[in-house]
Design a protein around this motif. Sequence first.
Motif, short mmCIF file in Angstrom:
data_model
loop_
_atom_site.label_atom_id
_atom_site.label_comp_id
_atom_site.label_asym_id
_atom_site.label_seq_id
_atom_site.Cartn_x
_atom_site.Cartn_y
_atom_site.Cartn_z
N LEU A 9 0.83 -1.20 0.00
CA LEU A 9 0.00 0.00 0.00
C LEU A 9 0.87 1.26 0.00
O LEU A 9 0.61 2.22 -0.74
N TYR A 10 1.93 1.24 0.80
CA TYR A 10 2.86 2.38 0.81
C TYR A 10 3.56 2.54 -0.53
O TYR A 10 3.75 3.67 -1.01
N ALA A 11 3.92 1.43 -1.16
CA ALA A 11 4.60 1.49 -2.46
C ALA A 11 3.74 2.19 -3.51
O ALA A 11 4.27 2.84 -4.42
N LEU A 12 2.42 2.11 -3.36
CA LEU A 12 1.51 2.72 -4.33
C LEU A 12 1.44 4.24 -4.19
O LEU A 12 1.06 4.93 -5.13
N ILE A 13 1.83 4.76 -3.01
CA ILE A 13 1.67 6.21 -2.79
C ILE A 13 2.99 6.91 -2.44
O ILE A 13 3.02 8.11 -2.22
N ARG A 14 4.09 6.17 -2.39
CA ARG A 14 5.32 6.76 -1.85
C ARG A 14 5.94 7.83 -2.74
O ARG A 14 6.67 8.70 -2.26
N LYS A 15 5.67 7.82 -4.04
CA LYS A 15 6.25 8.84 -4.91
C LYS A 15 5.75 10.23 -4.53
O LYS A 15 6.49 11.21 -4.62
N LYS A 16 4.52 10.31 -4.08
CA LYS A 16 3.94 11.60 -3.69
C LYS A 16 4.09 11.86 -2.20
O LYS A 16 4.17 13.01 -1.76
N HIS A 17 4.09 10.79 -1.41
CA HIS A 17 4.13 10.93 0.05
C HIS A 17 5.29 10.11 0.63
O HIS A 17 5.08 9.14 1.35
N ARG A 18 6.52 10.49 0.30
CA ARG A 18 7.67 9.71 0.76
C ARG A 18 7.80 9.70 2.28
O ARG A 18 8.29 8.75 2.86
N TRP A 19 7.33 10.77 2.93
CA TRP A 19 7.37 10.84 4.39
C TRP A 19 6.58 9.72 5.05
O TRP A 19 6.82 9.38 6.22
N ALA A 20 5.64 9.13 4.31
CA ALA A 20 4.77 8.10 4.89
C ALA A 20 5.50 6.80 5.17
O ALA A 20 4.89 5.85 5.66
N TYR A 21 6.83 6.76 4.89
CA TYR A 21 7.57 5.54 5.21
C TYR A 21 7.52 5.26 6.71
O TYR A 21 7.56 4.09 7.13
N VAL A 22 7.42 6.32 7.53
CA VAL A 22 7.33 6.14 8.98
C VAL A 22 6.03 5.41 9.33
O VAL A 22 6.03 4.47 10.14
N ILE A 23 4.93 5.82 8.71
CA ILE A 23 3.63 5.16 8.93
C ILE A 23 3.71 3.70 8.51
O ILE A 23 3.27 2.80 9.23
N ALA A 24 4.29 3.46 7.33
CA ALA A 24 4.40 2.09 6.82
C ALA A 24 5.29 1.23 7.71
O ALA A 24 4.99 0.06 7.96
N ALA A 25 6.39 1.81 8.19
CA ALA A 25 7.31 1.05 9.05
C ALA A 25 6.67 0.67 10.37
O ALA A 25 6.84 -0.45 10.87
N VAL A 26 5.89 1.61 10.97
CA VAL A 26 5.19 1.30 12.22
C VAL A 26 4.19 0.16 11.98
O VAL A 26 4.12 -0.79 12.77
N GLY A 27 3.43 0.25 10.89
CA GLY A 27 2.45 -0.79 10.59
C GLY A 27 3.09 -2.14 10.35
O GLY A 27 2.60 -3.16 10.84
N ALA A 28 4.17 -2.16 9.59
CA ALA A 28 4.85 -3.42 9.30
C ALA A 28 5.47 -4.02 10.56
O ALA A 28 5.40 -5.23 10.79
#
Length: 657
Positions: free
Chosen positions: A89-108
Amino acid sequence: MGSTKHKVPFGVFGIVLAIGVVFGDIGTSPLYVMKAIIGALPQSDMARPDYILGAVSCVFWTLTIQTTLKYVVITLRADNKGEGGILSLYALIRKKHRWAYVIAAVGAATLLADGVITPAITVMTAMEGLNTLVPSIPVIPISIAIIIGIFLVQPLGTSSLGRFYGTIMLVWFITLGVLGLNQFVHDFSVLKAINPYYAIHFLIEAPHTMIILGAVFLCTTGAEALYSDLGHTGLKNIRVSWTFVKSMLILNYLGQAAWIIDNPSLINVGVNPFFAMMPSWFNFAGVILATLAAIIASQALISGSYTIISEAISLNLWPNVKIKYPTRIKGQMFIPSVNWFLMISCIIIVLTFQSSTNLEAAYGLSITLSMLMTTILLFLYMEKMGIPRWGRIGLTIFFTIIEVSFFLANMQKFAHGGFASILIAGVIFFMMYSWYNGRRIKSHYTAYDTVDDAYIDKINRVSEDTEIAKTATNLVFITRANKTYSLENKITYSLFSKQPKRADTYWFINIKRTDSPYDFEYSVKTLLPKKIFRINILVGFKVGVHTDQFVHLITNELERRGVVDLSSRYPSMKGMRGDFKFVVVDRIFRNVDLNIKQRIILACYNLVKKLSTSDTQMYDIDPSFAMVETVPLVSMKSGSHDLRKLIDISESEKDAE
């Protein structure tokens, strides 16, 4: 070369595979959910009909809203070319919202932590059920033995396991439905629990509401793993099989409610309604079947964990650890390091908590965080897909309210064992954060040299200088420079400064992992005919990085086309195949001024790298072909302007003495 896909077919096989692999976790929740709910009620209220109907109503609507609506209907649509999970899900939006890696990392990280507790609680619950029939059975040793067995069979792959698991789980779900139906077939009044009024009334009136809500949440803990397992079994197979699975689960919960209401005198803290409502003649077979189902329940989290780590590697959130592919079916993989980490952690959890009742206090807290992170990323994905603002905001607020409520309820468990899953998740998040930002720091200090005519001529002169000892016939450098006519200065340093490297043919290989799972494409640029080549490789995150295999495959193809001569140039070995040497250049912390935060991150990055993988393992290069060199993070040439400052500091320190 194009991408390759290995799809799980939609049909009987795919549906049975989904039942066996995806729904094990959520399918064994009847083993402990009602037991946890009545255990949270005061002794005098354990069998109150309105409370029991309210509790089952909460379970029904949690499965309907959280599992069915959020995950099966909405979230499964957000697939990355068939792959699911929070990192897809993060891979689908990371080009526009790279900062969201923190959200993805917490979830994973929280989902991986949940994968540690799931096998422990399901296996121990089943063993305790068997222990009531055969009191002499040692629960802890047998639970540990079963857990070890679960992880030892993982190298077979989920396709082979799914055929076996699917058949057993099909029998399990049918048994759930039959057992439940048998309890309320003579009095269908328990069906009133489907009315949401009973759930609302229960949450308002019942004592210890937050603790009870934490117990109710256990019925949907497998929903996040369901999303992660999308690539293992396919969307249609999951959706069709969920209709059957949910029906059987609801029948069983209603049956347990009917049994509790009809047998108030038998209800106490230690009773498990699931086993208690079984006919006496079916007790032993039922417990054995529950044990098998509990074993299989671990599979959903284990296979989901493999997917998470595979995707984390492609997103630069995890070191490039070894991945194996036991079958040719899409999505099926085995990661040894993850497998053994989960196994050891599960054993520690069993030895620490000693009983399923204690584990219930620890279970569910981390997964609520994972669900919240998925909701945030889902909002960003809906924005990307052009969903109207009122729609995405409304859905996000709706699911956030539900999940925050469950999170606050599960926070009651923190001091009673919930800290264990949060601690595990914290360690995993720390590794992801350090790896991602450590790579960014190194990238920031990376300098590049232009591969122009002068640069190429310099390589050619080194190649023809017989005074320099020959390193190899074919010398292969791994580069991260994305531009064809560019190389990191660390490679320049290795080629000319540290120790000039003479070879007959030079290869500069750039391997880039894509967000798509099964891509494999390459392009070749000839920098100097027959002598210097640049190869760019795009590889999907499910294909894996196998550098020496890729190089031999591509160079052999180039030789067949007459682009290069791979034969040995040594006079004594004329006519034989030329040797290959792979050079991996790693930069060490030297000659660079970093702030405290950057120093800590880089130190943690190096620690993670040291503990998890080596450079040759990261690129999957045969160690016998590899040469690993270290160079300063910033060369002295780049940092020479600081020399006067360095001398001044030394002189002032000397004066102070």
